[in-house]
Design an enzyme around this catalytic site. Structure first.
Site, mmCIF file in Angstrom:
data_model
loop_
_atom_site.group_PDB
_atom_site.id
_atom_site.type_symbol
_atom_site.label_atom_id
_atom_site.label_comp_id
_atom_site.label_asym_id
_atom_site.label_seq_id
_atom_site.Cartn_x
_atom_site.Cartn_y
_atom_site.Cartn_z
ATOM 1 N N ASP A 168 0.829 -1.202 0.000
ATOM 2 C CA ASP A 168 0.000 0.000 0.000
ATOM 3 C C ASP A 168 0.863 1.251 0.000
ATOM 4 O O ASP A 168 2.078 1.188 -0.150
ATOM 5 C CB ASP A 168 -0.950 -0.008 1.198
ATOM 6 C CG ASP A 168 -0.217 -0.162 2.525
ATOM 7 O OD1 ASP A 168 1.039 -0.173 2.517
ATOM 8 O OD2 ASP A 168 -0.885 -0.266 3.560
ATOM 9 N N HIS A 195 1.040 -8.764 -4.670
ATOM 10 C CA HIS A 195 -0.032 -7.876 -4.194
ATOM 11 C C HIS A 195 0.629 -6.566 -3.767
ATOM 12 O O HIS A 195 0.924 -6.335 -2.602
ATOM 13 C CB HIS A 195 -0.751 -8.546 -3.019
ATOM 14 C CG HIS A 195 -1.906 -7.766 -2.481
ATOM 15 N ND1 HIS A 195 -3.165 -7.836 -3.013
ATOM 16 C CD2 HIS A 195 -1.985 -6.898 -1.451
ATOM 17 C CE1 HIS A 195 -3.978 -7.053 -2.325
ATOM 18 N NE2 HIS A 195 -3.284 -6.466 -1.369
ATOM 19 N N ASP A 209 -0.298 -18.000 -6.977
ATOM 20 C CA ASP A 209 0.285 -16.725 -7.411
ATOM 21 C C ASP A 209 -0.818 -15.840 -7.976
ATOM 22 O O ASP A 209 -0.999 -15.727 -9.187
ATOM 23 C CB ASP A 209 1.374 -16.989 -8.455
ATOM 24 C CG ASP A 209 2.169 -15.736 -8.802
ATOM 25 O OD1 ASP A 209 1.953 -14.700 -8.144
ATOM 26 O OD2 ASP A 209 3.004 -15.799 -9.718
ATOM 27 N N GLU A 258 1.530 -10.895 -0.668
ATOM 28 C CA GLU A 258 1.971 -9.536 -0.329
ATOM 29 C C GLU A 258 3.280 -9.554 0.448
ATOM 30 O O GLU A 258 3.427 -10.300 1.410
ATOM 31 C CB GLU A 258 0.905 -8.817 0.498
ATOM 32 C CG GLU A 258 1.284 -7.373 0.823
ATOM 33 C CD GLU A 258 0.169 -6.616 1.516
ATOM 34 O OE1 GLU A 258 0.088 -5.396 1.322
ATOM 35 O OE2 GLU A 258 -0.617 -7.247 2.241
#
Length: 496
Positions: free
Chosen positions: A93, A415, A467, A476
């Site tokens: 993020d 991710h 994956d 992530e």
């Protein structure tokens, strides 16, 4: 820690994020032989450190090696008249969470202190020092007064509902802080631990900077200790579940190591009743980190630390296969498995402790430890730790590396926002919140930017890995997974 896994799942669901990026380095080297795989540990170390350049926030330096990244979040803190530029994006993020960032910096510094010569021997010490300094500089800026500490930049909920590059994100850059009225002992103490550990790293090469780090560390420790209150009451994300006693012991241990001042040792001895037997080492629970540091002091003659040394041994017994008091099981393929939410964070941190603990035993000529009727030598502890590193690098049932860019098979759908959206250098048009979700988050294509060195959350309890960008629990990466791995891979460059 019962709520821990629930929190991680909720947090990661809300984050919908993944780290990845293209750096100018060769693929990981894995040479075949008639025996076990022969991994290039120096290459793995270089990539584990390089990962942090892909996580940088702020004005990037001319020495930046991860070329798909650009400057970002240059106005962080501006509305509050404080400079909060820099630091690291936590995972996939665009939020800067101070507590796990500080923990990552602590782990990187511990690696630099414990394995300085090994890391230097493969020409990575300067890069590691830069990674540490990038985090430490942010923490210095965030500590604006003796009792004011900024702990987060970015609105987690808003950020996690969008899928944008950090370079052109437009979600709110909300800031959070703790002070005497709204304390967060865990975070203040972790910042103190990170800065005191970093002060040791820079003591020989930049005495003035080292002194500044130590001064802030002492001030932060006083703030944490004199204004006790759990961060669970002042946080939106990454809340505390294990209490703040572990961070206070962890910080005091590093302050004693950095300053040599007896008051910190006295503090630890007076409060060693806080020490608990644990089976994990994480951003929330630092007990075994403090215990391992202080076990060295015990063997050096500080016999008042006997309880803490015994608690450290209990951790080893909790994770070693064959131990009568084993608590953490392994997958069928041999991976330590604590919980199914970014499990490799616990594997890498446990492995780091195993390596350092075995080294402490060797340094002090200790034969080993007893776990009930089982006995483990330093060599056996180190040997098991090595299997965990090898599993992550490719010796596993999936026959893949869980480090991006290492080996021929590794995760391609990290991710991670910045990795999954084309670089602003090749796609300068803005990618908005919803466009990012529809065009890139939901895409079945590999990430366009290879985030070299990123270690993902890892396989499930049956050694299976999907994956898929949407599988945040397994696909992530985070800063603290890599930070712990830096020490573990460095240990394999050492003889013992």
């Amino acid at each position: 820690m019962g709520y821990h896994s629930v929190f991680i799942a909720v947090f990661l669901w809300s984050s919908m994020v993944c780290h990845n990026g293209l750096a100018m380095m060769d693929d990981g080297k894995l040479t075949s032989s008639s025996g076990p795989p022969n991994y290039d540990y120096a290459d793995a170390l270089a990539k584990a450190i390089l990962f942090f350049e892909g996580q940088r926030s702020g004005k990037l330096p001319s020495s930046q090696r991860v070329k798909w990244r650009e400057d970002s979040a240059l106005s962080d803190g501006k509305l509050q008249n404080v400079n909060l530029m820099g630091g690291y994006y936590d995972a996939g993020d665009n939020v800067k969470f101070g507590w796990p960032m500080a923990f990552s910096t602590s782990l990187l510094s511990w690696a630099a202190v414990e394995y300085e010569s090994e890391i230097s021997s493969v020409n990575q010490l300067g890069y590691l020092q830069s990674a540490i300094r990038w985090g430490a500089d942010f923490m210095l800026r965030a500590h604006t007064s003796p009792t004011t500490l900024y702990t987060q930049v970015g609105d987690g909920n808003a950020d996690h509902n969008c899928w944008e590059r950090p370079e052109d994100m437009d979600t709110p850059r909300t800031v959070y802080k703790i002070d005497a009225n709204s304390p967060g002992t865990e975070v203040a103490a972790e910042y103190a631990a990170a800065l005191s550990a970093a002060s040791i790293v820079f003591k020989k090469i930049d005495a003035k900077y080292s002194s500044t780090l130590l001064s802030h560390s002492k001030s932060l420790f006083d703030f944490a200790d004199k204004n006790r209150g759990s961060y669970s009451g002042s946080c939106p994300f990454y809340c505390s579940y294990s209490g703040y006693q572990d961070e206070l012991l962890w910080a005091a241990a590093w302050l004693y190591k950095a300053s040599g001042e007896s008051k910190y040792l006295s503090y630890i001895i007076s409060n060693q009743g806080w020490s608990q037997t644990v089976s994990e080492f994480s951003w929330d629970n630092k007990f075994v980190g403090a215990q391992t540091l202080l076990t060295e002091e015990f063997y050096g003659g500080k016999k008042d630390l006997a309880k803490i040394k015994t608690d450290a041994e209990s951790f080893i017994c909790a994770v070693m296969p064959g131990s009568n008091s084993r608590q953490i099981k392994t997958t069928p393929g041999g991976l330590l498995f604590t919980r199914d939410s970014s499990n490799l964070q616990y594997t890498t941190s446990s492995t780091m402790v195993l390596f350092i603990f075995s080294r402490i035993l060797n340094r002090n000529h200790i034969n080993g430890i007893n776990c009930g009727s089982s006995h483990f030598t330093a060599s056996q502890i180190r040997g098991f730790a090595k299997t965990q590193v090898e599993y992550i690098l490719g010796k596993n049932p999936m026959k893949m590396s869980y480090m991006v860019g290492f080996g021929s098979k590794y995760p391609k759908q990290l991710h991670h926002r910045g990795s999954s959206i084309p670089s602003i250098k090749v796609h300068p048009a803005k990618v908005g919140c919803n466009a990012g979700l529809s065009d890139y988050y939901n895409s079945a294509n590999p990430n366009p930017n290879t985030h070299v060195g990123a270690i993902v959350g890892g396989p499930d309890s049956n050694d299976r890995f999907n994956d898929a960008r949407s599988d945040y629990s397994h696909a992530e990466p985070t800063t603290y997974i890599n930070a712990a791995f830096v020490a573990s891979i460095s240990a394999l460059l050492a003889k013992t």
